[in-house]
Write an enzyme that holds these catalytic residues in place. Structure first.
Site, PDB file in Angstrom:
ATOM      1  N   SER A  39       1.056  -1.184   0.023  1.00 42.96           N
ATOM      2  CA  SER A  39       0.095  -0.024  -0.031  1.00 42.96           C
ATOM      3  C   SER A  39       0.901   1.303  -0.035  1.00 42.96           C
ATOM      4  O   SER A  39       1.650   1.517  -0.934  1.00 42.96           O
ATOM      5  CB  SER A  39      -1.152  -0.067   1.086  1.00 42.96           C
ATOM      6  OG  SER A  39      -1.989   0.929   1.130  1.00 42.96           O
ATOM      7  N   ASP A 153      -5.558  -4.021  -1.648  1.00 40.79           N
ATOM      8  CA  ASP A 153      -4.531  -3.564  -0.938  1.00 40.79           C
ATOM      9  C   ASP A 153      -3.887  -4.944  -0.411  1.00 40.79           C
ATOM     10  O   ASP A 153      -4.651  -5.863   0.282  1.00 40.79           O
ATOM     11  CB  ASP A 153      -5.168  -2.958   0.093  1.00 40.79           C
ATOM     12  CG  ASP A 153      -4.122  -1.874   0.934  1.00 40.79           C
ATOM     13  OD1 ASP A 153      -3.291  -2.742   1.433  1.00 40.79           O
ATOM     14  OD2 ASP A 153      -4.194  -0.884   1.187  1.00 40.79           O
TER      15      ASP A 153
END
Length: 320
Positions: A39, A153
């Site tokens: 991320s 993610d």
């Protein structure tokens, strides 16, 4: 010169601390020989590998509330509230069109494939696509479809990706930066009282803008309610009332749940693959969405890296 491999964790705006950590490593002449990131860690790591990190830092430190809001391209897609194209266009302008295998530093971005329910490590191919997949926070950014994969993610499976660094044989040590830790409930104001004492005047000048953003958040709450992550008909009146009392309604609760899950998972992952140096930043330091607070988070990253490296370098094994 010591060679170090970096695992940079997920955590939204708290990931600005990665910039401060890297700055401290460079100031001490550590050579970064590999980076893996999830991320925000993937984003900062990718920017560093392309030589664009400092330009990015200068840009994000100039962003106020309204500057951040201008980057949010809201969509009606039920898979996510934000398309993320504006953010990624800004990243492309900084990084250029680069393939991971062409970077000077070995790099891996970690995402999660919902179809196969497993981690995906991007170690070649488009850097732009790898970062976009890795930052696809569920419910916030729309996922990335790539062939038969449905990518979100990587923090849902590996918030602090030490494991991709196991092949970094040139490294003398591994450092992991966990920005979703549950170590404490201390805010950044409490962690950096001297910094905020100097910044108090400027902070007061930002309050009118903050009130405007709060109004926008309240309006956005209604939008998030309509998107609905669970069936309103099955929700109790108490649950709906709780959602309405928060600025971001359901989105805020989803993200707080995501933070709690990542904190627990990071603790488990790091226990299984312990790094030589670990830096922990609490999930309560700032909100995941406080992207207008880059400067203090970078400062915090520098200070914590300085403390961790001082302690590491004082150990008898290192001196030997």
């Amino acid at each position: 010169m010591k060679k170090i491999a970096l695992a940079l964790g997920s955590g939204g705006a708290r990931g600005y601390a990665h910039i401060g950590v890297i700055r401290e490593l460079e100031a001490r002449d550590y050579e970064i020989v590999a980076i893996s990131g999830t991320s925000m860690g993937a984003l900062v790591g990718g920017l560093y590998c392309t030589g664009a990190m400092e330009e990015y830092a200068e840009w994000v430190c100039s962003l106020d509330y309204l500057g951040v809001l201008k980057l949010l391209d809201v969509t009606w897609d039920k898979a996510g509230a934000i398309r993320g194209e504006r953010v990624m266009q800004a990243m492309r302008e900084l990084m250029g069109d680069v393939n991971i295998q062409d970077l000077d530093i070995p790099y891996a971005a970690v995402a999660a494939d919902l179809n196969r329910q497993k981690e995906v490590w991007f170690q070649n191919g488009s850097l732009d696509m790898a970062i976009r997949a890795s930052i696809s926070m569920p419910g916030v950014f729309t996922p990335v479809s790539n062939k038969n994969a449905y990518l979100v993610d990587g923090g849902i499976l590996n918030p602090v990706p030490v494991s991709p660094l196991q092949a970094a044989h040139d490294a003398d040590l591994v450092m992991a930066v966990n920005v979703t830790s549950d170590i404490n409930n201390v805010s950044i104001e409490q962690l950096l009282p001297d910094y905020f004492a100097k910044k108090d005047k400027n902070e007061k000048q930002d309050r009118p803008a903050q009130r405007l953003v709060d109004d926008i958040r309240n309006r956005a709450s209604g939008f998030i309610e309509r998107i609905s992550w669970w069936d309103e008909a099955e929700s109790s009146e108490q649950q709906r009332a709780m959602a309405r009392t928060r600025n971001w309604g359901k989105l805020d609760m989803v993200m707080q749940s995501f933070d709690v899950t990542q904190a627990s998972l990071a603790r488990y992952k790091l226990a299984g693959s312990p790094p030589d140096i670990q830096i922990d930043i609490g999930k309560q330091t700032i909100s995941t969405f406080d992207f207008h607070r880059a400067e203090p988070m970078i400062e915090l990253g520098e200070r914590l890296a300085r403390r961790a490296l001082d302690e590491y370098e004082r150990t008898p094994e290192v001196k030997a």
